[in-house]
Scaffold this motif. Structure first.
Motif, PDB file in Angstrom:
ATOM      1  N   MET A  14       0.522  -1.455   0.124  1.00  0.00           N
ATOM      2  CA  MET A  14       0.029  -0.320  -0.321  1.00  0.00           C
ATOM      3  C   MET A  14       0.929   1.136   0.133  1.00  0.00           C
ATOM      4  SD  MET A  14      -3.422   0.714   2.009  1.00  0.00           S
ATOM      5  CE  MET A  14      -3.300  -1.023   2.440  1.00  0.00           C
ATOM      6  N   GLU A  15       0.863   1.821  -0.870  1.00  0.00           N
ATOM      7  CA  GLU A  15       1.459   3.786  -1.212  1.00  0.00           C
ATOM      8  C   GLU A  15       1.011   4.841  -0.079  1.00  0.00           C
ATOM      9  OE1 GLU A  15       2.709   4.587  -4.939  1.00  0.00           O
ATOM     10  OE2 GLU A  15       1.432   2.822  -5.793  1.00  0.00           O
ATOM     11  N   ARG A  16       1.750   4.991   0.395  1.00  0.00           N
ATOM     12  CA  ARG A  16       1.601   6.417   1.118  1.00  0.00           C
ATOM     13  C   ARG A  16       2.169   7.485   1.408  1.00  0.00           C
ATOM     14  NH1 ARG A  16       1.037   2.037   4.112  1.00  0.00           N
ATOM     15  NH2 ARG A  16      -0.271   1.491   5.405  1.00  0.00           N
ATOM     16  N   ILE A  17       1.753   8.902   0.884  1.00  0.00           N
ATOM     17  CA  ILE A  17       2.543   9.718   0.896  1.00  0.00           C
ATOM     18  C   ILE A  17       2.719  10.406   2.380  1.00  0.00           C
ATOM     19  CG2 ILE A  17       2.750  12.206   0.064  1.00  0.00           C
ATOM     20  CD1 ILE A  17       1.763  11.129  -2.186  1.00  0.00           C
ATOM     21  N   LEU A  18       3.485  10.437   2.812  1.00  0.00           N
ATOM     22  CA  LEU A  18       3.213  11.069   4.350  1.00  0.00           C
ATOM     23  C   LEU A  18       3.674  13.168   3.987  1.00  0.00           C
ATOM     24  CD1 LEU A  18       5.232   9.012   6.305  1.00  0.00           C
ATOM     25  CD2 LEU A  18       2.827   9.046   6.558  1.00  0.00           C
ATOM     26  N   THR A  19       3.708  14.193   5.031  1.00  0.00           N
ATOM     27  CA  THR A  19       3.549  15.421   4.196  1.00  0.00           C
ATOM     28  C   THR A  19       3.332  15.931   6.251  1.00  0.00           C
ATOM     29  OG1 THR A  19       3.519  17.223   3.194  1.00  0.00           O
ATOM     30  CG2 THR A  19       2.067  15.996   3.513  1.00  0.00           C
ATOM     31  N   ALA A  20       4.407  16.877   6.137  1.00  0.00           N
ATOM     32  CA  ALA A  20       3.924  18.091   6.915  1.00  0.00           C
ATOM     33  C   ALA A  20       3.964  19.199   6.528  1.00  0.00           C
ATOM     34  CB  ALA A  20       5.508  17.723   8.531  1.00  0.00           C
ATOM     35  N   ARG A  21       3.800  19.216   5.663  1.00  0.00           N
ATOM     36  CA  ARG A  21       3.624  20.750   5.147  1.00  0.00           C
ATOM     37  C   ARG A  21       2.459  21.124   4.457  1.00  0.00           C
ATOM     38  NH1 ARG A  21       9.685  22.612   2.816  1.00  0.00           N
ATOM     39  NH2 ARG A  21      10.370  22.069   4.687  1.00  0.00           N
ATOM     40  N   SER A  22       2.038  22.120   4.990  1.00  0.00           N
ATOM     41  CA  SER A  22       0.339  22.424   3.760  1.00  0.00           C
ATOM     42  C   SER A  22       0.977  21.922   2.551  1.00  0.00           C
ATOM     43  CB  SER A  22      -0.405  23.854   4.129  1.00  0.00           C
ATOM     44  OG  SER A  22      -0.440  23.048   5.745  1.00  0.00           O
ATOM     45  N   GLY A  23       0.218  21.263   1.184  1.00  0.00           N
ATOM     46  CA  GLY A  23       0.553  22.472   0.142  1.00  0.00           C
ATOM     47  C   GLY A  23      -0.314  20.380  -1.331  1.00  0.00           C
ATOM     48  N   LEU A  24      -0.385  20.025  -2.021  1.00  0.00           N
ATOM     49  CA  LEU A  24      -0.930  19.798  -3.056  1.00  0.00           C
ATOM     50  C   LEU A  24      -0.083  18.098  -3.111  1.00  0.00           C
ATOM     51  CD1 LEU A  24      -2.015  21.991  -6.678  1.00  0.00           C
ATOM     52  CD2 LEU A  24      -2.996  21.212  -4.584  1.00  0.00           C
ATOM     53  N   PHE A  25      -0.792  17.380  -3.425  1.00  0.00           N
ATOM     54  CA  PHE A  25      -0.431  15.927  -3.266  1.00  0.00           C
ATOM     55  C   PHE A  25      -1.403  15.045  -3.883  1.00  0.00           C
ATOM     56  CE2 PHE A  25       0.725  18.411   0.829  1.00  0.00           C
ATOM     57  CZ  PHE A  25       1.625  17.829   0.800  1.00  0.00           C
ATOM     58  N   GLY A  26      -0.652  14.385  -4.279  1.00  0.00           N
ATOM     59  CA  GLY A  26      -1.066  13.372  -5.392  1.00  0.00           C
ATOM     60  C   GLY A  26      -0.395  11.939  -6.308  1.00  0.00           C
ATOM     61  N   TRP A  27      -0.937  11.408  -6.399  1.00  0.00           N
ATOM     62  CA  TRP A  27       0.141  10.335  -7.541  1.00  0.00           C
ATOM     63  C   TRP A  27       0.417  11.004  -9.556  1.00  0.00           C
ATOM     64  CZ3 TRP A  27      -2.103   8.661  -2.786  1.00  0.00           C
ATOM     65  CH2 TRP A  27      -1.448   8.001  -1.666  1.00  0.00           C
ATOM     66  N   PRO A  28       1.164  10.689  -9.763  1.00  0.00           N
ATOM     67  CA  PRO A  28       1.519  10.340 -10.809  1.00  0.00           C
ATOM     68  C   PRO A  28      -0.185   9.977 -12.261  1.00  0.00           C
ATOM     69  CG  PRO A  28       3.301  10.615 -10.360  1.00  0.00           C
ATOM     70  CD  PRO A  28       2.533   9.413  -9.194  1.00  0.00           C
ATOM     71  N   ASP A  29      -0.634   8.690 -11.539  1.00  0.00           N
ATOM     72  CA  ASP A  29      -1.539   8.004 -11.856  1.00  0.00           C
ATOM     73  C   ASP A  29      -2.532   9.085 -11.425  1.00  0.00           C
ATOM     74  OD1 ASP A  29      -1.891   7.341  -9.831  1.00  0.00           O
ATOM     75  OD2 ASP A  29      -2.048   4.736 -10.405  1.00  0.00           O
ATOM     76  N   GLY A  30      -3.192  10.059 -11.220  1.00  0.00           N
ATOM     77  CA  GLY A  30      -4.541  10.243 -10.581  1.00  0.00           C
ATOM     78  C   GLY A  30      -5.326   9.567  -9.703  1.00  0.00           C
ATOM     79  N   ALA A  31      -4.519   8.008  -9.169  1.00  0.00           N
ATOM     80  CA  ALA A  31      -4.790   7.531  -7.989  1.00  0.00           C
ATOM     81  C   ALA A  31      -5.872   8.161  -6.772  1.00  0.00           C
ATOM     82  CB  ALA A  31      -4.145   6.710  -7.682  1.00  0.00           C
ATOM     83  N   ALA A  32      -7.247   7.493  -6.552  1.00  0.00           N
ATOM     84  CA  ALA A  32      -7.268   8.436  -5.160  1.00  0.00           C
ATOM     85  C   ALA A  32      -6.754   7.743  -3.984  1.00  0.00           C
ATOM     86  CB  ALA A  32      -9.379   7.847  -5.062  1.00  0.00           C
ATOM     87  N   ALA A  33      -7.117   9.104  -3.009  1.00  0.00           N
ATOM     88  CA  ALA A  33      -6.929   8.489  -1.572  1.00  0.00           C
ATOM     89  C   ALA A  33      -6.995   8.245  -0.155  1.00  0.00           C
ATOM     90  CB  ALA A  33      -5.074   9.317  -1.424  1.00  0.00           C
TER      91      ALA A  33
END
Length: 67
Positions: free
Chosen positions: A1-20
């Protein structure tokens, strides 16, 4: 299972446009009940705009397409 972790505000997503699923955690380790997260599409790609204080962090968990 892929995850993105961030401690900053901003725009995030995967290159293929997958839902999260997006989870925001506060300074005490508790999940924020109503985080400032906005999902939108840009150029055929799903993105998540996350706004949070500097003592929070966010986890985006990639949703796998159902077969």
């Amino acid at each position: 299972m892929e995850r993105i972790l961030t401690a900053r505000s901003g725009l995030f997503g995967w290159p293929d446009g997958a839902a999260a699923e997006v989870y925001v955690i506060d300074a005490t380790g508790q999940r924020v009940a109503a985080p400032l997260v906005h999902e939108f599409a840009r150029i055929g790609r799903r993105l998540y705009e996350i706004r949070m204080p500097s003592d929070h962090f966010a986890v985006l968990v990639r949703k796998e397409p159902r077969s």
